[in-house]
Write an enzyme that holds these catalytic residues in place. Structure first.
Site, PDB file in Angstrom:
ATOM      1  N   LYS A  83     -44.982  14.511  60.960  1.00  0.00           N
ATOM      2  CA  LYS A  83     -45.634  14.215  59.661  1.00  0.00           C
ATOM      3  C   LYS A  83     -47.270  13.512  60.122  1.00  0.00           C
ATOM      4  O   LYS A  83     -46.272  12.601  60.487  1.00  0.00           O
ATOM      5  CB  LYS A  83     -45.161  14.035  58.735  1.00  0.00           C
ATOM      6  CG  LYS A  83     -45.502  14.713  57.317  1.00  0.00           C
ATOM      7  CD  LYS A  83     -44.946  13.863  56.201  1.00  0.00           C
ATOM      8  CE  LYS A  83     -44.718  14.412  55.117  1.00  0.00           C
ATOM      9  NZ  LYS A  83     -44.131  13.655  53.922  1.00  0.00           N
TER      10      LYS A  83
HETATM   11  C1  E4P Z   1     -44.238  13.994  51.086  1.00  0.00           C
HETATM   12  O1  E4P Z   1     -44.006  15.269  51.680  1.00  0.00           O
HETATM   13  C2  E4P Z   1     -44.438  12.925  50.781  1.00  0.00           C
HETATM   14  O2  E4P Z   1     -44.136  12.419  50.837  1.00  0.00           O
HETATM   15  C3  E4P Z   1     -44.143  12.714  49.324  1.00  0.00           C
HETATM   16  O3  E4P Z   1     -43.922  14.663  47.644  1.00  0.00           O
HETATM   17  C4  E4P Z   1     -44.873  11.719  47.949  1.00  0.00           C
HETATM   18  O4  E4P Z   1     -44.843  12.147  46.637  1.00  0.00           O
HETATM   19  P1  E4P Z   1     -44.859  11.085  45.671  1.00  0.00           P
HETATM   20  O5  E4P Z   1     -47.100  11.078  45.400  1.00  0.00           O
HETATM   21  O6  E4P Z   1     -44.563  10.969  44.526  1.00  0.00           O
HETATM   22  O7  E4P Z   1     -44.515   9.655  46.491  1.00  0.00           O
END
Ligand code: E4P
Length: 217
Positions: A83
């Site tokens: 990522k």
């Molecule tokens: C996805 O890859 C992100 O890590 C995640 O969905 C972020 O979500 P949040 O806004 O609930 O932290």
């Protein structure tokens, strides 16, 4: 639409996997902190537990270091998706990792133009954050619709991974729009199964069946 679990908690991943509906996992530095376990140890365990892609997020901001981190993460298992953030350095890293045949999930996407850049950089997944978008007064699902249209216009094969999902309506809208993947917390998965008419209907059938005195087994 594929279902990913957005967590680094192995118990939650096992619970979701047991439903037979889990297609992958996403993590981020905040979720690693919440899990309270060493990064490589927990990602290795998750990658063994789940057959599909497991996102492991880099933390450097410059391309050179981010690439080193990504290459190291990719060595954990074949199903690791590295990522990277949606920055110039992140997209340079995306292109370099894709040239090595490594899956890349481009994260922190908040505009359709950013999603276009990620697709041009060859991203395997683009992660638009719908919940955080809603939080600041925009409509997160409109962003998903825009990205779907743009990707379809040019036949990009980057998968739209709806992230920052907060409730079942985000899942329903994602499926209506034709998003490829949604990643969400375990409580959202649990809620997807629930309907009061299912619960009430089952109670009624149980009562009537008991009154018949019959048995299937
Ligand atoms: C996805 O890859 C992100 O890590 C995640 O969905 C972020 O979500 P949040 O806004 O609930 O932290």
């Amino acid at each position: 639409m594929k279902f990913f679990l957005d967590t680094a908690n192995i118990d939650e991943i096992r619970e979701a996997n047991a439903t037979g509906l889990l297609d992958g996992v996403t993590t981020n530095p905040s979720l690693i902190k919440k899990a309270g376990r060493e990064f490589f140890e927990v990602i290795t365990e998750i990658a063994k537990e789940v057959d599909g892609p497991v996102s492991a997020e880099t933390v450097a901001h410059d391309h050179e270091t981010m690439l080193k981190e990504g290459l190291k993460c990719a060595k954990i298992a074949d199903n690791i998706a590295v990522k990277v953030p949606l920055t110039i350095e992140g997209l340079k890293t995306c292109k370099a990792l894709r040239a090595e045949g490594i899956m890349v999930n481009v994260t922190l996407c908040f505009s359709a133009n950013q999603a276009l850049l990620a697709a041009k950089a060859g991203a395997s997944f683009i992660s638009p954050f719908v919940g955080r978008h809603d939080d600041v007064g925009f409509n997160g699902m409109e962003l998903i619709e825009d990205i779907r249209n743009i990707y379809d216009n040019y036949n990009f094969d980057t998968e739209i991974l709806v992230a920052s999902v907060r409730h079942p309506t985000h899942i329903l809208e994602s499926a209506r729009i034709g998003a490829d993947v949604a990643t969400f917390p375990i409580d959202v998965l649990r809620k997807l199964f629930n309907h009061p008419l299912t619960t009430n209907g089952l109670a009624g059938f149980d009562k009537d069946w008991a009154a018949t005195g019959f048995s299937i087994l």
